[in-house]
Design a protein around this motif. Sequence first.
Motif, PDB file in Angstrom:
ATOM      1  N   ASP A  94     -17.939 -19.808  -2.724  1.00  0.00           N
ATOM      2  CA  ASP A  94     -18.347 -18.973  -3.856  1.00  0.00           C
ATOM      3  C   ASP A  94     -17.883 -17.526  -3.680  1.00  0.00           C
ATOM      4  N   ILE A  95     -16.605 -17.369  -3.337  1.00  0.00           N
ATOM      5  CA  ILE A  95     -16.004 -16.034  -3.176  1.00  0.00           C
ATOM      6  C   ILE A  95     -15.051 -15.785  -4.342  1.00  0.00           C
ATOM      7  N   ALA A  96     -15.358 -14.795  -5.132  1.00  0.00           N
ATOM      8  CA  ALA A  96     -14.488 -14.421  -6.247  1.00  0.00           C
ATOM      9  C   ALA A  96     -13.346 -13.549  -5.736  1.00  0.00           C
ATOM     10  N   VAL A  97     -12.220 -13.585  -6.424  1.00  0.00           N
ATOM     11  CA  VAL A  97     -11.065 -12.768  -6.058  1.00  0.00           C
ATOM     12  C   VAL A  97     -10.614 -11.975  -7.281  1.00  0.00           C
ATOM     13  N   TYR A  98     -10.579 -10.663  -7.116  1.00  0.00           N
ATOM     14  CA  TYR A  98     -10.164  -9.751  -8.184  1.00  0.00           C
ATOM     15  C   TYR A  98      -8.953  -8.969  -7.690  1.00  0.00           C
ATOM     16  N   ILE A  99      -7.941  -8.820  -8.552  1.00  0.00           N
ATOM     17  CA  ILE A  99      -6.684  -8.167  -8.157  1.00  0.00           C
ATOM     18  C   ILE A  99      -6.523  -6.835  -8.880  1.00  0.00           C
ATOM     19  N   SER A 100      -6.206  -5.807  -8.105  1.00  0.00           N
ATOM     20  CA  SER A 100      -5.872  -4.483  -8.649  1.00  0.00           C
ATOM     21  C   SER A 100      -4.515  -4.109  -8.063  1.00  0.00           C
ATOM     22  N   HIS A 101      -3.460  -4.253  -8.865  1.00  0.00           N
ATOM     23  CA  HIS A 101      -2.100  -4.123  -8.337  1.00  0.00           C
ATOM     24  C   HIS A 101      -1.401  -2.875  -8.879  1.00  0.00           C
ATOM     25  N   THR A 102      -0.534  -3.033  -9.888  1.00  0.00           N
ATOM     26  CA  THR A 102       0.212  -1.864 -10.347  1.00  0.00           C
ATOM     27  C   THR A 102      -0.677  -0.828 -11.032  1.00  0.00           C
ATOM     28  N   ASN A 103      -1.844  -1.238 -11.499  1.00  0.00           N
ATOM     29  CA  ASN A 103      -2.782  -0.245 -12.026  1.00  0.00           C
ATOM     30  C   ASN A 103      -3.294   0.657 -10.908  1.00  0.00           C
ATOM     31  N   LEU A 104      -3.464   0.120  -9.701  1.00  0.00           N
ATOM     32  CA  LEU A 104      -3.852   0.948  -8.565  1.00  0.00           C
ATOM     33  C   LEU A 104      -2.675   1.794  -8.089  1.00  0.00           C
ATOM     34  N   ASP A 105      -1.460   1.245  -8.179  1.00  0.00           N
ATOM     35  CA  ASP A 105      -0.256   2.014  -7.826  1.00  0.00           C
ATOM     36  C   ASP A 105      -0.100   3.237  -8.736  1.00  0.00           C
ATOM     37  N   THR A 106      -0.330   3.025 -10.018  1.00  0.00           N
ATOM     38  CA  THR A 106      -0.071   4.034 -11.042  1.00  0.00           C
ATOM     39  C   THR A 106      -1.160   5.085 -11.139  1.00  0.00           C
ATOM     40  N   ALA A 107      -2.389   4.701 -10.849  1.00  0.00           N
ATOM     41  CA  ALA A 107      -3.554   5.560 -11.078  1.00  0.00           C
ATOM     42  C   ALA A 107      -3.476   6.885 -10.331  1.00  0.00           C
ATOM     43  N   GLU A 108      -3.984   7.924 -10.957  1.00  0.00           N
ATOM     44  CA  GLU A 108      -4.140   9.198 -10.265  1.00  0.00           C
ATOM     45  C   GLU A 108      -5.192   9.020  -9.176  1.00  0.00           C
ATOM     46  N   GLY A 109      -4.860   9.437  -7.964  1.00  0.00           N
ATOM     47  CA  GLY A 109      -5.776   9.221  -6.853  1.00  0.00           C
ATOM     48  C   GLY A 109      -5.740   7.810  -6.327  1.00  0.00           C
ATOM     49  N   GLY A 110      -4.643   7.067  -6.641  1.00  0.00           N
ATOM     50  CA  GLY A 110      -4.505   5.689  -6.199  1.00  0.00           C
ATOM     51  C   GLY A 110      -3.448   5.545  -5.116  1.00  0.00           C
ATOM     52  N   MET A 111      -2.848   4.364  -5.050  1.00  0.00           N
ATOM     53  CA  MET A 111      -1.959   3.991  -3.955  1.00  0.00           C
ATOM     54  C   MET A 111      -0.858   5.021  -3.671  1.00  0.00           C
ATOM     55  N   ASN A 112      -0.084   5.382  -4.701  1.00  0.00           N
ATOM     56  CA  ASN A 112       1.059   6.256  -4.444  1.00  0.00           C
ATOM     57  C   ASN A 112       0.644   7.680  -4.118  1.00  0.00           C
ATOM     58  N   ASP A 113      -0.479   8.123  -4.631  1.00  0.00           N
ATOM     59  CA  ASP A 113      -0.993   9.434  -4.229  1.00  0.00           C
ATOM     60  C   ASP A 113      -1.471   9.405  -2.778  1.00  0.00           C
ATOM     61  N   TRP A 114      -2.106   8.311  -2.372  1.00  0.00           N
ATOM     62  CA  TRP A 114      -2.544   8.186  -0.975  1.00  0.00           C
ATOM     63  C   TRP A 114      -1.346   8.212  -0.035  1.00  0.00           C
ATOM     64  N   MET A 115      -0.298   7.485  -0.392  1.00  0.00           N
ATOM     65  CA  MET A 115       0.881   7.436   0.461  1.00  0.00           C
ATOM     66  C   MET A 115       1.584   8.795   0.511  1.00  0.00           C
ATOM     67  N   ALA A 116       1.685   9.470  -0.643  1.00  0.00           N
ATOM     68  CA  ALA A 116       2.320  10.786  -0.686  1.00  0.00           C
ATOM     69  C   ALA A 116       1.563  11.778   0.188  1.00  0.00           C
ATOM     70  N   GLU A 117       0.246  11.757   0.074  1.00  0.00           N
ATOM     71  CA  GLU A 117      -0.573  12.671   0.874  1.00  0.00           C
ATOM     72  C   GLU A 117      -0.418  12.381   2.363  1.00  0.00           C
ATOM     73  N   ALA A 118      -0.355  11.094   2.715  1.00  0.00           N
ATOM     74  CA  ALA A 118      -0.286  10.698   4.127  1.00  0.00           C
ATOM     75  C   ALA A 118       0.994  11.172   4.800  1.00  0.00           C
ATOM     76  N   ILE A 119       2.084  11.321   4.035  1.00  0.00           N
ATOM     77  CA  ILE A 119       3.357  11.720   4.649  1.00  0.00           C
ATOM     78  C   ILE A 119       3.776  13.141   4.255  1.00  0.00           C
ATOM     79  N   GLY A 120       2.850  13.892   3.668  1.00  0.00           N
ATOM     80  CA  GLY A 120       3.093  15.316   3.460  1.00  0.00           C
ATOM     81  C   GLY A 120       3.889  15.687   2.234  1.00  0.00           C
ATOM     82  N   ILE A 121       3.894  14.810   1.210  1.00  0.00           N
ATOM     83  CA  ILE A 121       4.577  15.147  -0.039  1.00  0.00           C
ATOM     84  C   ILE A 121       3.609  15.872  -0.965  1.00  0.00           C
ATOM     85  N   GLU A 122       4.008  17.034  -1.401  1.00  0.00           N
ATOM     86  CA  GLU A 122       3.225  17.748  -2.407  1.00  0.00           C
ATOM     87  C   GLU A 122       3.690  17.247  -3.755  1.00  0.00           C
ATOM     88  N   SER A 123       3.014  16.228  -4.277  1.00  0.00           N
ATOM     89  CA  SER A 123       3.481  15.479  -5.435  1.00  0.00           C
ATOM     90  C   SER A 123       3.597  16.357  -6.673  1.00  0.00           C
TER      91      SER A 123
END
Length: 371
Positions: A94-123
């Motif tokens: 009884d484990i549900a699975v929910y996917i957050s993919h390109t919406n998480l990539d695109t979101a402000e404060g999401g995947m690509n912002d996290w990666m940019a911050e981690a490697i020192g890019i001032e986006s």
Amino acid sequence: MFAKGQTVIQYMEQLAPKHLAVPDDRIGLQLGSLQKEIKQALIALDVNDEVVEEAISLGADLIIAHHAIIFRPLKTLNTDHPAGKLYEKLIKNDIAVYISHTNLDTAEGGMNDWMAEAIGIESSGTLEDVHTDQLFKLVVFVPKTHHQQVLDAVLGAGAGHIGNYSHCSFNIEGIGTFVPQEGTNPFLGQQGKMERAEEIRLETVVPAGIRSKIIQAMLKAHPYEEVAYDLYPMDLKGRTFGLGRIGKLKQSCTLREFVNVVKKGLNVPHVRVVGDLDREVKKAAVLGGSGSRYVNKALFKGADVIVTGDIDYHTAHDALMAGIAVIDPGHNAEKIMKEQTAGWLRAKLEESRYLTKVHASAVDTEPFCFM
């Protein structure tokens, strides 16, 4: 009190709204039900057998993952096959699975912002625009006594953003008239008698993606039994959301030095590099996942280097000839989303005093072994 599955996902979609996903992306609930209490939730990059076993050991009711477990339409559900066994194990536990993919990539404060911050890019921008908010004008008439309450509600729900300005509204005092009819329970006035009320015409802008949320917030805060309001489309466009990030580095360095920054920031032991290690890099792009088709976009926007996964042989040669460096940390570098998403969701649930626990998966789903 534990949060219901739908409540957990409502919070998740505040971080990564579904309308920000690229067309035909496999997002949302892929397996199971959200019509239940969620005592334990697990955040994972991928869902494989080890992650499911981890979820079972935690007593998790829900897995929120970045990569889909059902990517292509199923013709059969054969539990003798590896994928079928995985689905069977999830269903039986009884484990549900929910996917957050390109919406998480695109979101402000999401995947690509996290990666940019981690490697020192001032986006300063995106590599490819995905969604531009259609804006609507909301006009609502509010009694003076409740004006601030309604204004706070609609702005707090996300209305009032124009460019880099927030909390934008316009407010005019006037007189509203109405006659409460039989069967009404008016906040002001009496049935059958004309009422003249001191009101304020409140105007603000509303992004299409969250207009239902804003209208509900407005109606909840408004004291009237029947609320007079208008909502109409505008030519003015709202914020644009996109994939990837590009900007200047906080400090210029050689490609060799930047490689070490990337390895440390994204917590990867090895990377593949294309380009002269002694060249200076000042402007960098980053894109989580597979980025071969974004190399030229990064070059066009002036990047000295792009950090992205799954670079193929021929794209690497093209990058060399074009003069843009490439650092490939692998697709699994997106694992940064586990702790970041878990922390964001945990804070939201704790703020609402839910007892639901959120865990970042400890399973390493990197499929490659470096020899």
